[in-house]
Design a protein around this motif. Sequence first.
Motif, PDB file in Angstrom:
ATOM      1  N   ARG A 198       1.241   6.684  -6.940  1.00 37.50           N
ATOM      2  CA  ARG A 198       0.107   7.378  -7.135  1.00 37.50           C
ATOM      3  C   ARG A 198       0.599   9.057  -6.977  1.00 37.50           C
ATOM      4  NH1 ARG A 198      -4.500   3.768  -4.347  1.00 37.50           N
ATOM      5  NH2 ARG A 198      -4.758   2.381  -6.348  1.00 37.50           N
ATOM      6  N   SER A 199       1.100   9.265  -5.519  1.00 33.58           N
ATOM      7  CA  SER A 199       1.664  10.432  -5.533  1.00 33.58           C
ATOM      8  C   SER A 199       2.562  11.113  -6.417  1.00 33.58           C
ATOM      9  CB  SER A 199       2.445  10.676  -4.164  1.00 33.58           C
ATOM     10  OG  SER A 199       2.774  11.775  -3.691  1.00 33.58           O
ATOM     11  N   GLN A 200       3.639  10.344  -6.931  1.00 34.88           N
ATOM     12  CA  GLN A 200       4.495  10.733  -8.130  1.00 34.88           C
ATOM     13  C   GLN A 200       3.634  10.925  -9.483  1.00 34.88           C
ATOM     14  OE1 GLN A 200       7.151   7.515  -8.262  1.00 34.88           O
ATOM     15  NE2 GLN A 200       8.590   8.536  -6.446  1.00 34.88           N
ATOM     16  N   GLU A 201       2.542  10.302  -9.668  1.00 28.60           N
ATOM     17  CA  GLU A 201       1.930  10.448 -10.719  1.00 28.60           C
ATOM     18  C   GLU A 201       1.082  11.644 -10.738  1.00 28.60           C
ATOM     19  OE1 GLU A 201      -0.483   6.874 -11.149  1.00 28.60           O
ATOM     20  OE2 GLU A 201       1.285   5.713 -12.272  1.00 28.60           O
ATOM     21  N   ASN A 251      -0.033  17.416 -12.042  1.00 31.32           N
ATOM     22  CA  ASN A 251      -0.272  18.533 -11.838  1.00 31.32           C
ATOM     23  C   ASN A 251       0.813  19.484 -12.328  1.00 31.32           C
ATOM     24  OD1 ASN A 251      -1.488  20.513  -9.952  1.00 31.32           O
ATOM     25  ND2 ASN A 251       0.606  20.649  -8.596  1.00 31.32           N
ATOM     26  N   GLY A 252       2.229  19.047 -12.333  1.00 31.61           N
ATOM     27  CA  GLY A 252       3.062  19.867 -13.246  1.00 31.61           C
ATOM     28  C   GLY A 252       2.653  20.177 -14.671  1.00 31.61           C
ATOM     29  N   GLU A 263       0.847  -1.096   0.108  1.00 33.20           N
ATOM     30  CA  GLU A 263      -0.142   0.093  -0.025  1.00 33.20           C
ATOM     31  C   GLU A 263       0.933   1.309  -0.005  1.00 33.20           C
ATOM     32  OE1 GLU A 263      -2.626  -0.093   3.206  1.00 33.20           O
ATOM     33  OE2 GLU A 263      -4.309  -1.215   2.001  1.00 33.20           O
ATOM     34  N   ALA A 264       1.805   1.220   0.812  1.00 34.54           N
ATOM     35  CA  ALA A 264       2.845   2.384   0.894  1.00 34.54           C
ATOM     36  C   ALA A 264       3.511   2.530  -0.727  1.00 34.54           C
ATOM     37  CB  ALA A 264       3.998   2.193   1.785  1.00 34.54           C
ATOM     38  N   GLU A 265       3.863   1.448  -1.345  1.00 32.54           N
ATOM     39  CA  GLU A 265       4.490   1.710  -2.640  1.00 32.54           C
ATOM     40  C   GLU A 265       3.261   2.327  -3.743  1.00 32.54           C
ATOM     41  OE1 GLU A 265       6.620  -2.014  -3.792  1.00 32.54           O
ATOM     42  OE2 GLU A 265       7.472  -1.997  -1.835  1.00 32.54           O
ATOM     43  N   MET A 266       2.205   1.678  -3.501  1.00 36.57           N
ATOM     44  CA  MET A 266       1.096   2.297  -4.512  1.00 36.57           C
ATOM     45  C   MET A 266       1.127   3.764  -3.917  1.00 36.57           C
ATOM     46  SD  MET A 266       0.429   0.131  -6.762  1.00 36.57           S
ATOM     47  CE  MET A 266      -1.184   0.998  -7.158  1.00 36.57           C
ATOM     48  N   TYR A 267       0.870   4.177  -2.810  1.00 29.79           N
ATOM     49  CA  TYR A 267       0.811   5.455  -2.471  1.00 29.79           C
ATOM     50  C   TYR A 267       1.710   6.338  -2.948  1.00 29.79           C
ATOM     51  CZ  TYR A 267       0.209   9.585   0.462  1.00 29.79           C
ATOM     52  OH  TYR A 267      -0.154  10.935   0.424  1.00 29.79           O
TER      53      TYR A 267
END
Length: 137
Positions: free
Chosen positions: A34-37, A42-43, A27-31
Motif C-alpha cells: 500500500r505504501s508503494q502504491e 503521489n508521484g 500485515e507488514a507486506e500489505m502495508y
Amino acid sequence: RELYTDEARQRLRRYLVLNATEHSRAEAEMYQIRSQELERANGELERALSLTNDSIAYARRIQEALLPQPAELAALLPESFVYLRPRDVVSGDFFWVAEWNDTIVLAAVDCTGHGVPGAFMSILGQTILTRIVKESY
C-alpha cells in the motif's frame, strides 16, 4: 479431569504464536504494498499538478501579453492607472484600450468565469473588440 494435556497446551500456544507471527508478516507486506502504491500515486499527482501549474502560468503570460502595455496606456491617458487583481492566476477580467480618429475608447470588461475558462473568454473579448475597431474604421 483436564480437557487438554500440557503437551496439547504447548502445541496450541505454539500454533497461536506462529499464526500471530504469520498474520503480522502478512500485515507488514500489505502495508509495504500500500505504501508503494501511495508513493506511485503521489508521484503521478505531483507530475499532473506541475503540468497544470505550468499550463496556468503560460496562460497568464498569454493573457498579460494581450493586455495594453503600461506605456501604451500612459501615452493615451497620462493620468490613468490600472488596478487589476485576478481572483485566480488568470481571470475573465480585462481592460482594453484603442485609439482612432482622435478618439480613445477604454473598456473594463468582466467576462463570465474565473481561472482558465475566464481567461479564454477574456482573450475572445479582447480579440472581438480589436476586430470591431479595425473593421469599423
